[in-house]
Design a protein around this motif. Structure first.
Motif, PDB file in Angstrom:
ATOM      1  N   SER A 359       2.847   4.405  -7.262  1.00 39.97           N
ATOM      2  CA  SER A 359       3.216   4.270  -6.264  1.00 39.97           C
ATOM      3  C   SER A 359       2.008   3.315  -5.519  1.00 39.97           C
ATOM      4  O   SER A 359       0.918   3.601  -5.942  1.00 39.97           O
ATOM      5  CB  SER A 359       3.169   5.794  -5.589  1.00 39.97           C
ATOM      6  OG  SER A 359       4.202   6.584  -5.951  1.00 39.97           O
ATOM      7  N   ALA A 363       0.517   5.859  -0.330  1.00 36.91           N
ATOM      8  CA  ALA A 363       2.014   6.556  -0.132  1.00 36.91           C
ATOM      9  C   ALA A 363       2.091   7.970  -0.216  1.00 36.91           C
ATOM     10  O   ALA A 363       1.007   8.695  -0.607  1.00 36.91           O
ATOM     11  CB  ALA A 363       2.694   5.780  -1.405  1.00 36.91           C
ATOM     12  N   ASP A 382       8.974   9.227  -5.571  1.00 34.46           N
ATOM     13  CA  ASP A 382       8.027   8.445  -5.085  1.00 34.46           C
ATOM     14  C   ASP A 382       8.276   7.298  -4.156  1.00 34.46           C
ATOM     15  O   ASP A 382       9.440   7.006  -3.902  1.00 34.46           O
ATOM     16  CB  ASP A 382       7.060   7.727  -6.265  1.00 34.46           C
ATOM     17  CG  ASP A 382       8.138   6.859  -7.298  1.00 34.46           C
ATOM     18  OD1 ASP A 382       8.912   6.132  -6.610  1.00 34.46           O
ATOM     19  OD2 ASP A 382       8.380   7.094  -8.221  1.00 34.46           O
ATOM     20  N   GLU A 383       7.379   6.483  -3.698  1.00 33.08           N
ATOM     21  CA  GLU A 383       7.584   5.391  -2.855  1.00 33.08           C
ATOM     22  C   GLU A 383       7.149   4.017  -3.617  1.00 33.08           C
ATOM     23  O   GLU A 383       6.512   3.095  -3.131  1.00 33.08           O
ATOM     24  CB  GLU A 383       6.824   5.407  -1.544  1.00 33.08           C
ATOM     25  CG  GLU A 383       7.243   6.626  -0.787  1.00 33.08           C
ATOM     26  CD  GLU A 383       6.616   6.841   0.515  1.00 33.08           C
ATOM     27  OE1 GLU A 383       5.278   6.198   0.795  1.00 33.08           O
ATOM     28  OE2 GLU A 383       6.703   7.633   1.260  1.00 33.08           O
ATOM     29  N   GLN A 436      13.280   1.025  -3.214  1.00 36.76           N
ATOM     30  CA  GLN A 436      13.282   2.281  -2.701  1.00 36.76           C
ATOM     31  C   GLN A 436      13.003   3.443  -3.493  1.00 36.76           C
ATOM     32  O   GLN A 436      13.270   4.476  -3.280  1.00 36.76           O
ATOM     33  CB  GLN A 436      14.987   2.468  -2.573  1.00 36.76           C
ATOM     34  CG  GLN A 436      15.568   1.415  -1.594  1.00 36.76           C
ATOM     35  CD  GLN A 436      17.220   1.683  -1.374  1.00 36.76           C
ATOM     36  OE1 GLN A 436      17.623   2.842  -1.744  1.00 36.76           O
ATOM     37  NE2 GLN A 436      17.803   0.517  -1.146  1.00 36.76           N
ATOM     38  N   GLY A 437      11.889   2.978  -4.301  1.00 39.75           N
ATOM     39  CA  GLY A 437      11.183   4.492  -4.937  1.00 39.75           C
ATOM     40  C   GLY A 437      12.143   4.754  -5.807  1.00 39.75           C
ATOM     41  O   GLY A 437      13.222   4.549  -6.218  1.00 39.75           O
TER      42      GLY A 437
END
Length: 450
Positions: A359, A363, A382-383, A436-437
């Motif tokens: 990430s 984040a 996650d991001e 979009q993670g």
């Protein structure tokens, strides 16, 4: 930070190795570290030197290092045995403010003992047990007793050898102490690490003197493989690699003396490479276990939400270093499940560790627990940059790193995690899209009796 000025101090001990007289700055350091005059020596390296000199009857000297709440000190200690106790001569005293000491030295020691420990426990400020986990089968009885005795001092269950004093002692006297463990023929050493600044309590590790011997081909026992990284090579590799890491960390942190920056950086690279090698050894060891057709995790009654909170707590420091916010299930959240606690924690540490690693800084990583249609689920979101459909298909393949290089990974973590989930009658899946993670979901059978 000090200027490295030479300072000389004298001290005396009695026949019980108690400090009965001391000059500054040794006296102040001893008292800040929790000692009294007269009273037991609380600096382990100095206590060991005093005991050796008194036992041998010979003058002995060496460099010592220690730290208290304010300073990390290094000095040269000479101990001269007398008719009853000893005389201590201290020179080359150098003190460094703790605010100037990097956390990496502690992280290096933590990494080392975690790889070797057979039992790990979290203690409060009074050394009372909060949580316990263990991997060594000859510590099963001790681990169960400690779990049942939460809230009591850990020394009620694992007593230091040859120490009849009232427990618990000051933690500095217990760090490095040999521990008597009933039912184990191995020698164990306690490693006590204070939690980082801002948190109270300790981490306790019990480290064995040698790997556990494996029995082979005995009636009623599963046949062990005669060759393989886990059972044969891993125990042989761990010790020298761990020594390399420890020595590199000593050089990197300049505990042995000043060093040019380029050599300190080189030592940091050596330590980092050693830690990656240890991680690979652990992955290959686990790989051999999970690929065994007879592998069957223990069906424990666990709470996925609780396991997730533990994983977040263990990885909290790493997340903080990257300014990543970890959102774990609330204290009241619960997702009762059937699965082996240790293996479930291993899966979640991998998932949360990956989320933190990949990430962007600043984040948020969210860990959510719930029960759906008779299944307990944990989702780690996650991001990061996310995974394409093709990458999602390859994510759980053996040795697959999705094109990432230089991150220290082995490409085995997700493969092992999915194998563990399936061995516990569960599943591990991923949902993602580029930009979009990613959301990894561990699903286990729910516990109907909860």
């Amino acid at each position: 930070m000090s200027e490295g000025k030479l300072i000389t101090a004298r001290a005396r001990t009695d026949a019980q190795d108690r400090l009965i007289e001391a000059e500054e700055p040794l006296a102040a350091f001893h008292q800040r570290a929790g000692g009294e005059i007269p009273g037991p020596i609380v600096t382990p390296a100095l206590l060991d030197l005093v005991r050796r000199a008194r036992a041998s009857g010979k003058r002995m000297s060496r460099a010592i290092r220690a730290q208290d709440t304010l300073e990390q000190i290094s000095a040269w200690a000479e101990v001269v045995p007398g008719k009853v106790g000893t005389v201590i001569n201290i020179s080359a005293w150098d003190a460094l403010d703790n605010s100037d000491v990097a956390d990496a030295g502690r992280d290096g020691r933590v990494a080392l003992v975690r790889h070797l420990a057979g039992l790990t426990a979290r203690l409060d400020n009074d050394q009372s047990l909060i949580t316990v986990d263990w991997v060594a089968p000859d510590l099963d009885a001790l681990g169960e007793a400690m779990m049942a005795g939460a809230g009591k001092p850990w020394t009620d269950f694992a007593r230091p050898e040859g120490d009849a004093q009232r427990q618990p002692l000051h933690w500095r006297l217990l760090d490095g102490a040999k521990i008597q463990v009933e039912g184990s023929d191995r020698d164990w050493v306690a490693q006590l690490l204070p939690l980082p600044a801002g948190r109270t309590g300790f981490e306790l590790y019990l480290v064995p003197d040698r790997p556990l011997a494996h029995q082979r081909n005995e009636p009623g026992m599963r046949r062990e493989r005669l060759a393989g990284i886990g059972r044969e090579i891993a125990p042989v590799l761990r010790k020298p690699v761990s020594r390399i890491i420890a020595n590199a960390e000593t050089i990197r942190t300049q505990l042995a003396g000043p060093l040019a920056d380029e050599y300190s950086n080189y030592a940091a690279d050596i330590a980092s490479a050693g830690e990656h090698l240890l991680a690979l050894i652990d992955d290959l060891t686990t790989l051999e276990v999970v690929d065994d057709q007879d592998f069957a995790p223990a069906p424990d009654q666990i709470d996925l939400a609780d396991v997730a909170r533990r994983a977040a707590g263990i990885l909290g420091v790493r997340a903080k270093e990257r300014r990543i916010t970890l959102v774990s299930p609330a204290d009241g959240a619960s997702a009762p499940a059937i699965g082996e606690f240790r293996r479930t924690l291993q899966v979640l540490l991998n998932l949360v560790g990956n989320a933190v690693r990949y990430s962007p800084e600043g984040a948020t990583v969210t860990i959510a627990a719930r029960t759906v249609d008779g299944k307990a689920r944990i989702t780690v979101a996650d991001e990061g940059e996310g995974l394409s459909e093709e990458e999602q298909k390859r994510a759980f393949a053996k040795f697959e790193r999705l094109g990432r290089q230089g991150d220290g990974g082995s490409g085995l973590g997700l493969y092992i995690s999915r194998r563990l989930a399936e061995a516990m009658d569960g599943s591990l899946t991923v949902e993602s899209a580029k930009g979009q993670g990613a959301r990894f979901t561990l699903e286990l059978p729910s516990d109907p009796s909860a």
